[in-house]
Design a protein around this motif. Structure first.
Motif, mmCIF file in Angstrom:
data_model
loop_
_atom_site.group_PDB
_atom_site.id
_atom_site.type_symbol
_atom_site.label_atom_id
_atom_site.label_comp_id
_atom_site.label_asym_id
_atom_site.label_seq_id
_atom_site.Cartn_x
_atom_site.Cartn_y
_atom_site.Cartn_z
ATOM 1 N N GLN A 211 33.395 23.393 -15.992
ATOM 2 C CA GLN A 211 33.690 22.582 -17.177
ATOM 3 C C GLN A 211 34.270 21.252 -16.732
ATOM 4 O OE1 GLN A 211 36.841 23.741 -20.153
ATOM 5 N NE2 GLN A 211 35.085 23.862 -21.524
ATOM 6 N N ASP A 212 33.730 20.185 -17.316
ATOM 7 C CA ASP A 212 34.175 18.816 -17.050
ATOM 8 C C ASP A 212 35.201 18.418 -18.115
ATOM 9 O OD1 ASP A 212 34.302 16.183 -16.211
ATOM 10 O OD2 ASP A 212 32.298 15.634 -16.888
ATOM 11 N N HIS A 213 35.926 17.356 -17.901
ATOM 12 C CA HIS A 213 36.858 16.789 -18.894
ATOM 13 C C HIS A 213 36.512 15.307 -18.990
ATOM 14 C CE1 HIS A 213 38.768 20.430 -17.485
ATOM 15 N NE2 HIS A 213 39.648 20.373 -18.455
ATOM 16 N N LYS A 214 35.752 14.920 -20.019
ATOM 17 C CA LYS A 214 35.149 13.577 -20.028
ATOM 18 C C LYS A 214 36.083 12.475 -20.516
ATOM 19 C CE LYS A 214 30.279 14.430 -19.790
ATOM 20 N NZ LYS A 214 29.645 15.658 -20.253
ATOM 21 N N ARG A 215 37.054 12.812 -21.377
ATOM 22 C CA ARG A 215 37.901 11.750 -21.941
ATOM 23 C C ARG A 215 38.999 11.354 -20.966
ATOM 24 N NH1 ARG A 215 37.593 11.022 -27.327
ATOM 25 N NH2 ARG A 215 35.888 12.166 -28.293
ATOM 26 N N LEU A 268 18.847 21.194 -11.604
ATOM 27 C CA LEU A 268 18.775 20.964 -13.041
ATOM 28 C C LEU A 268 20.152 21.279 -13.624
ATOM 29 C CD1 LEU A 268 17.152 20.212 -15.570
ATOM 30 C CD2 LEU A 268 16.537 22.631 -15.797
ATOM 31 N N TYR A 269 20.702 20.311 -14.312
ATOM 32 C CA TYR A 269 22.048 20.412 -14.881
ATOM 33 C C TYR A 269 21.906 20.441 -16.393
ATOM 34 C CZ TYR A 269 26.537 18.144 -16.360
ATOM 35 O OH TYR A 269 27.707 17.788 -16.968
ATOM 36 N N ALA A 270 22.396 21.511 -17.022
ATOM 37 C CA ALA A 270 22.377 21.574 -18.480
ATOM 38 C C ALA A 270 23.801 21.393 -18.991
ATOM 39 C CB ALA A 270 21.815 22.910 -18.947
ATOM 40 N N LEU A 282 23.267 19.750 -24.935
ATOM 41 C CA LEU A 282 23.655 18.368 -25.261
ATOM 42 C C LEU A 282 22.792 17.396 -24.488
ATOM 43 C CD1 LEU A 282 27.521 18.781 -25.022
ATOM 44 C CD2 LEU A 282 26.232 18.258 -27.104
ATOM 45 N N GLU A 283 22.555 17.718 -23.228
ATOM 46 C CA GLU A 283 21.794 16.828 -22.347
ATOM 47 C C GLU A 283 21.388 17.605 -21.111
ATOM 48 O OE1 GLU A 283 23.948 13.923 -20.088
ATOM 49 O OE2 GLU A 283 25.642 15.255 -19.768
ATOM 50 N N PHE A 284 20.371 17.077 -20.436
ATOM 51 C CA PHE A 284 20.039 17.556 -19.095
ATOM 52 C C PHE A 284 20.281 16.433 -18.104
ATOM 53 C CE2 PHE A 284 17.170 20.572 -21.361
ATOM 54 C CZ PHE A 284 17.643 21.746 -20.789
ATOM 55 N N ASN A 285 20.715 16.787 -16.900
ATOM 56 C CA ASN A 285 20.760 15.841 -15.802
ATOM 57 C C ASN A 285 19.881 16.368 -14.676
ATOM 58 O OD1 ASN A 285 22.603 14.033 -17.017
ATOM 59 N ND2 ASN A 285 24.309 15.359 -16.455
ATOM 60 N N ALA A 286 19.379 15.459 -13.878
ATOM 61 C CA ALA A 286 18.422 15.813 -12.827
ATOM 62 C C ALA A 286 19.100 15.914 -11.461
ATOM 63 C CB ALA A 286 17.311 14.756 -12.787
ATOM 64 N N ARG A 287 20.408 16.158 -11.474
ATOM 65 C CA ARG A 287 21.220 16.042 -10.249
ATOM 66 C C ARG A 287 22.474 16.891 -10.393
ATOM 67 N NH1 ARG A 287 25.285 13.770 -12.744
ATOM 68 N NH2 ARG A 287 24.755 12.652 -14.636
ATOM 69 N N PHE A 288 23.237 16.972 -9.306
ATOM 70 C CA PHE A 288 24.529 17.661 -9.347
ATOM 71 C C PHE A 288 25.485 16.886 -10.255
ATOM 72 C CE2 PHE A 288 23.020 18.959 -5.066
ATOM 73 C CZ PHE A 288 23.260 20.329 -5.125
ATOM 74 N N GLY A 289 26.363 17.592 -10.971
ATOM 75 C CA GLY A 289 27.365 16.947 -11.820
ATOM 76 C C GLY A 289 28.486 16.344 -10.991
ATOM 77 N N ASP A 290 29.080 15.306 -11.519
ATOM 78 C CA ASP A 290 30.247 14.690 -10.904
ATOM 79 C C ASP A 290 31.292 14.571 -12.010
ATOM 80 O OD1 ASP A 290 32.113 13.169 -9.592
ATOM 81 O OD2 ASP A 290 30.699 11.698 -8.815
ATOM 82 N N PRO A 291 32.406 15.267 -11.977
ATOM 83 C CA PRO A 291 33.052 15.933 -10.841
ATOM 84 C C PRO A 291 32.836 17.450 -10.735
ATOM 85 C CG PRO A 291 34.654 15.707 -12.600
ATOM 86 C CD PRO A 291 33.342 15.162 -13.131
ATOM 87 N N GLU A 292 31.877 18.030 -11.456
ATOM 88 C CA GLU A 292 31.724 19.490 -11.380
ATOM 89 C C GLU A 292 31.463 19.972 -9.950
ATOM 90 O OE1 GLU A 292 30.323 17.523 -13.655
ATOM 91 O OE2 GLU A 292 29.859 18.586 -15.516
ATOM 92 N N THR A 293 30.637 19.231 -9.215
ATOM 93 C CA THR A 293 30.266 19.629 -7.853
ATOM 94 C C THR A 293 31.496 19.808 -6.958
ATOM 95 O OG1 THR A 293 28.205 18.465 -8.159
ATOM 96 C CG2 THR A 293 28.823 18.925 -5.889
HETATM 97 N N1 GLY Z 1 30.037 15.383 -15.282
HETATM 98 C C1 GLY Z 1 29.017 14.820 -16.067
HETATM 99 C C2 GLY Z 1 27.877 14.345 -15.296
HETATM 100 O O1 GLY Z 1 27.782 14.524 -14.102
HETATM 101 O O2 GLY Z 1 26.984 13.757 -15.899
#
Ligand code: GLY
Ligand code: AMP
Length: 431
Positions: A211-215, A268-270, A282-293
């Motif tokens: 889980q990320d914390h975006k704010r 694949l990041y969901a 909500l969205e897909f990303n084509a890469r590792f998450g930052d800062p989830e990784t």
């Molecule tokens: N943590 C959100 C992102 O990597 O897009």
């Protein structure tokens, strides 16, 4: 193997750190890297989206595997370009990277694959968008189609918010071509989580949930950022929910793209909203998450390089990754003012003391080695909005969080800002 990692953030530091542990890795380069990556990889002064120079470098240096961190080179087709030159590269093709590069592509794909996502409409001119908006119950969400460095999503609570968002995207062209088309979609309510998987085109191997914390501020207040901290695993994703997300979201997307003749390989990041009606994308990303990784990789026991090679070679079937059961928490230390204007060049102190603490790992994001006459070129200084990711494991969430914040306490730089509630939701604390 000689491995090239592309990017310069905390995510890329975590990738280099994990790749360096692989028995398969003999040498790591990172382009362009940062002040911390420099300690474990040879940094190369080429920007992440300068594909021609990266290709030239990879050929000249006999790179055996290239790993792409950020989305821009993926969306620009770096994987196709490297493959055409006979080079091995981990990531999705240009066509598949559209899942992040075009929100309209992603929404239409989800609809075709029967994947739950917020109801939406697509608009190519502001007049039609405003007419539609006037008929809709607030709040709802306006999204620019293309890449906007995380700034292309506006949650609108008034019709004035809608007008400003649409004018900014479609008239002022604040995001250039990325805002020429927009989506208006329903607002989803629930708790967010990130599910990141590796795919070989047919089979997926999931990473641990996070889980990320975006704010920017505690209690999820203030503007959105690139991410202020993360933890893994997240208790909101129970085993049943995890399985449901893989079966009803991830595989339908992977299968639909395979049927289209464009198999999805790479990460694949969901981005998931867990609503009272179940998980929605909500969205897909084509890469590792930052800062989830940064919170996931310290828990990975297996060989990431082997997993990436298997993704490229279509050999993820009957392969799995082992995980440390201990949770991991990663807190972002940011420059005061971020995500708006901030100063760079602040000296960072206390880092060695923090890094020596038990179960603590420090990943660098916006740092570089100083260049003052007196400092022997060794001083570490801030060079970006997100500066450091202080990361810690612990026997349980409470201990992981305590280990992490104890390390945060010994690090100092002028105007340092961080959230004090990363992991609080998992601990069930009241905000
Ligand atoms: N943590 C959100 C992102 O990597 O897009
Ligand atoms: P995205 O880049 O699409 O993930 O959007 C960034 C952030 O905006 C997400 O992490 C959510 O917090 C929020 N968001 C996006 N779409 C929606 C939605 N349909 N409903 C509620 N929040 C959303």
């Amino acid at each position: 193997m000689r491995i090239l990692v592309i990017g310069s953030g905390g995510r890329e530091h975590a990738l280099c750190w994990k790749i360096a542990q692989s028995a398969k890795c003999s040498k790591i380069y990172c382009a362009p890297g940062n002040g911390g990556i420099r300690q474990i990889a040879e940094t190369v002064d080429i920007n992440a989206d300068d594909i021609a120079s990266l290709l030239e470098f990879a050929k000249a240096n006999n790179i055996d595997l290239t790993v792409v961190g950020p989305e821009t080179p993926l969306v620009k087709g770096i994987v196709d370009i490297f493959q055409a030159a006979g080079l091995k590269i981990f990531g999705p093709s240009e066509n598949c990277a559209l899942i992040e590069g075009s929100k309209i592509f992603a929404k239409v794909l989800m609809k075709r694959a029967g994947v739950p996502t917020a109801a939406f409409k697509i608009f190519e001119n502001i007049e039609d968008a405003l007419l539609h908006a006037a008929t809709k119950t607030l709040p709802f969400v306006v999204k620019a189609d293309g890449l906007c460095a995380g700034k292309g999503v506006v949650i609108c609570r008034t019709q004035e918010d809608v007008r400003l968002a649409l004018e900014n995207m479609m008239v002022a062209k604040a995001f250039g071509a990325s805002g020429e088309r927009v989506i208006i979609e329903d607002c989803l309510v629930g708790e967010e989580a990130s599910i990141i998987v590796l795919s070989d085109g047919k089979t997926i191997v999931p990473l641990a949930s996070s889980q990320d914390h975006k704010r920017i501020f505690d209690g999820d207040m203030g503007p959105n950022t690139g991410g202020m901290g993360a933890y893994s695993p997240t208790p909101v994703i129970t085993n049943d929910l995890f399985k449901k997300i893989i079966d009803t979201i991830i595989y339908p997307i992977i299968n639909t793209l395979a049927q289209d003749g464009t198999p999805y390989k790479g990460v694949l990041y969901a981005g998931i909203m867990v609503t009272k009606d179940g998980p929605y994308v909500l969205e897909f990303n084509a890469r590792f998450g930052d800062p989830e990784t940064q919170a996931i990789l310290p828990r990975l026991k297996g060989d990431l390089v082997e997993a990436m090679e298997r993704s490229i070679d279509g050999k993820l079937a009957n392969f799995s990754l082992a995980w440390d059961a201990r949770p991991c928490v990663s807190v972002v230390l940011a420059s005061g003012g971020y995500p708006n204007g901030y100063e760079k060049g602040m000296e960072i102190k206390g880092l060695e003391e923090a890094a020596a603490m038990r179960d603590v790992i420090i990943f660098h994001a916006g740092t570089r080695r100083g260049r003052r006459a007196t400092d022997d070129n060794k001083l570490l200084i801030t060079s970006g909005g997100r500066v450091l990711n202080v990361t810690a494991l612990g026997d349980d969430m409470q201990r992981a969080t305590d280990n992490c914040y104890n390390a945060v306490k010994v690090i100092r730089f002028e105007k340092m800002h961080y959230r004090r509630d990363i992991g609080a939701r998992a601990l069930g604390r009241k905000r």
